[in-house]
Design a protein around this motif. Structure first.
Motif, short mmCIF file in Angstrom:
data_model
loop_
_atom_site.label_atom_id
_atom_site.label_comp_id
_atom_site.label_asym_id
_atom_site.label_seq_id
_atom_site.Cartn_x
_atom_site.Cartn_y
_atom_site.Cartn_z
N GLU A 1 0.82 -1.21 0.00
CA GLU A 1 0.00 0.00 0.00
C GLU A 1 0.86 1.26 0.00
O GLU A 1 0.57 2.22 -0.73
CB GLU A 1 -0.92 -0.01 1.22
CG GLU A 1 -1.85 1.20 1.28
CD GLU A 1 -2.78 1.15 2.48
OE1 GLU A 1 -3.53 2.13 2.68
OE2 GLU A 1 -2.76 0.13 3.22
N TYR B 1 3.93 1.78 -1.16
CA TYR B 1 4.70 2.04 -2.38
C TYR B 1 3.87 1.88 -3.66
O TYR B 1 4.42 1.88 -4.75
CB TYR B 1 5.92 1.11 -2.42
CG TYR B 1 6.95 1.47 -1.37
CD1 TYR B 1 7.83 2.53 -1.55
CD2 TYR B 1 7.00 0.76 -0.17
CE1 TYR B 1 8.76 2.86 -0.58
CE2 TYR B 1 7.93 1.08 0.81
CZ TYR B 1 8.80 2.13 0.61
OH TYR B 1 9.72 2.45 1.58
N ASN B 2 2.55 1.74 -3.50
CA ASN B 2 1.64 1.68 -4.65
C ASN B 2 2.05 0.63 -5.68
O ASN B 2 2.07 0.89 -6.88
CB ASN B 2 1.55 3.06 -5.33
CG ASN B 2 0.98 4.12 -4.42
OD1 ASN B 2 -0.01 3.90 -3.74
ND2 ASN B 2 1.63 5.28 -4.38
N GLN C 1 1.72 -2.36 -8.15
CA GLN C 1 0.58 -2.65 -9.03
C GLN C 1 -0.13 -3.97 -8.68
O GLN C 1 -1.30 -4.15 -9.01
CB GLN C 1 1.05 -2.71 -10.48
CG GLN C 1 1.60 -1.39 -11.01
CD GLN C 1 2.04 -1.51 -12.46
OE1 GLN C 1 1.25 -1.84 -13.34
NE2 GLN C 1 3.31 -1.24 -12.72
#
Length: 472
Positions: A107, A109-110, A112
């Motif tokens: 969450e 470091y976003n 994919q």
């Protein structure tokens, strides 16, 4: 030598089927899953391989190396049982940490790929996978290649069947891959315990643990660096390209790594032989003969896979993956380097220069990371492929220079590599030959020419090669 080749063949079969799971399932993955789905599978696999190495801490290498130190069967059983318990404890701890921390990291470091369900299922599967390490070491030290092969083969066939059924028949999509792998590992978790209870004495020896850590700790950074060297391209790619591009790259990498099946099969057989032969009168002769024949096989395998990669992609993959075949010649250079590493690395460990192994791999990993991070935004998947080749070449150069083996020489391997590059790169990037029957004929003729040249390069008479084949 005939015994070694028979063992290598059996180990190769034991390695071939597990490693070919992805290859055999290519038509399933490329026709029933999207490029993004395949990218998710590749990305989670990369993470799990790092976790696997941390859970084992290279202690399996200590068991393999020191099993032969004493002829005492009681010592050997306690050694196996001790490190089975130790690795089990480490595995449990790190799996729990991953389960708790990974959702937060993903969450923050976003990333994919979501934690639930993909990473979560991958962590659970890895936990079960770690229990196979010591049982497989057991069959290697006892030189029971048939049992090693049977164990690997049976589990892999079950995994292939379950993945096929879940994706194709039950229409589970990408989850069919993750649950197929998990369901195949559950029954073998109990099989691994049964093997250990029958062949080892469960115990905990703190003194032996300290010795194991002293020996294996220098190998751990190297093992992690080796994974960083091998997998950082896909992890960094996630920051620069869509998951669909990672899917194409991973498909090309999967095809190139089919050569690694032969390499790993040979490694499983030859590593104990190197340790046993080391220090004996005939060690140099053993290494020289083994290396020449093995390198011949590696380079021929590399040329075969590369030349016909276009046909494989055309037949086995859907149209959206087709462009990936152009990456294979570049990726194959790195795979060839891993073949050389089997001999160089085996000698280094036999000489007990574990720090050298670690330093070489860490250096290669640093080069890979710097190369990828600084240049990937300009060339994407092609930079990732070039980075792999350069990094493995640097690593092998360090190992070669630090070996004490008196008859070492890079002249023949470098000449074989030069010929590989001239033929494959010329055909793929200069001539850019199209898919046709005429192209197939040209490729077969080039393969034959390369084989004849390799016999000259490695100074292997045809009659000697025929003798080896008959014995095998």
């Amino acid at each position: 030598m005939s015994k070694l080749f028979k063992q290598s063949l059996l180990y190769a079969i034991g390695e071939i089927i597990p490693k070919l799971v992805s290859f055999f399932l290519l038509p399933v993955y490329t026709h029933y899953l999207s490029k993004t789905d395949y990218g998710i599978i590749s990305y989670t696999n990369s993470f799990v391989m790092f976790l696997f190495v941390l859970c084992v801490l290279s202690l399996n290498t200590y068991v393999l190396r020191f099993y032969f130190e004493k002829e005492d069967e009681t010592y050997r059983k306690r050694l196996l049982g001790n490190f089975y318990i130790i690795i089990t404890g480490i595995n449990l701890l790190l799996s729990l940490l991953a389960y708790l921390l990974m959702p937060i990291i993903i969450e923050k470091y976003n990333i994919q790929v979501p934690w639930n369900p993909y990473f979560k299922l991958a962590v659970v599967s890895n936990f079960l996978e770690v229990f196979s390490v010591i049982p497989l070491v057991l069959y290697r030290v006892k030189q029971q290649a048939k049992w090693f092969t049977f164990l690997s083969l049976s589990r892999t066939l079950l995994q292939m069947l379950l993945i096929f059924l879940l994706i194709v028949v039950f229409k589970w999509g990408i989850l069919g891959h993750f649950y197929g792998r998990l369901f195949s590992l559950i029954p073998f978790f109990f099989v691994y315990w049964a093997i250990i209870l029958r062949n080892a004495t469960l115990n905990f020896n703190f003194a032996e643990l300290k010795k194991g850590l002293v020996f294996a700790t220098p190998l751990l950074p190297g093992a992690l660096a080796y994974l960083a060297l091998s997998l950082s391209d896909r992890i960094i790619l996630e920051r620069f390209v869509p998951l669909s591009q990672i899917g194409i790259y991973s498909l090309a990498y999967t095809l190139a790594l089919t050569l690694n099946i032969v390499i790993q099969g040979f490694y499983k057989a030859v590593e104990p032989e190197i340790f046993q032969q080391y220090g004996k009168v005939g060690f140099n002769t053993f290494i020289k003969k083994t290396q020449s024949t093995f390198f011949l096989i590696v380079y021929m395998g590399a040329m075969f896979i590369t030349l016909f990669s276009q046909e494989v992609f055309k037949i086995m993959a859907s149209k959206e993956f087709y462009e990936g075949y152009l990456l294979v010649p570049i990726l194959m250079i790195g795979v060839i380097m891993t073949g050389q590493n089997v001999i160089f690395g085996g000698i280094i460990i036999a000489e007990k220069k574990t720090k050298v192994e670690g330093i070489a791999t860490i250096t290669g990993a640093i080069i890979s990371l710097v190369f990828n991070l600084s240049l990937m935004k300009y060339g994407g998947v092609y930079i990732a492929a070039i980075s792999s080749a350069v990094s493995f070449a640097v690593m092998n150069t360090i190992l070669y220079n630090k070996m004490s083996y008196t008859e070492k020489s890079l002249k023949a391997p470098l000449l074989a590599l030069f010929l590989f590059i001239v033929i494959s790169f010329g055909l793929f990037y200069i001539v850019n030959i199209s898919f046709s029957l005429f192209a197939l004929l040209i490729k077969f003729l080039l393969l034959l020419l390369y084989f004849i040249l390799l016999l000259k390069v490695f100074k292997i008479p045809m009659r000697d090669l025929l003798t080896i084949i008959r014995r095998k």
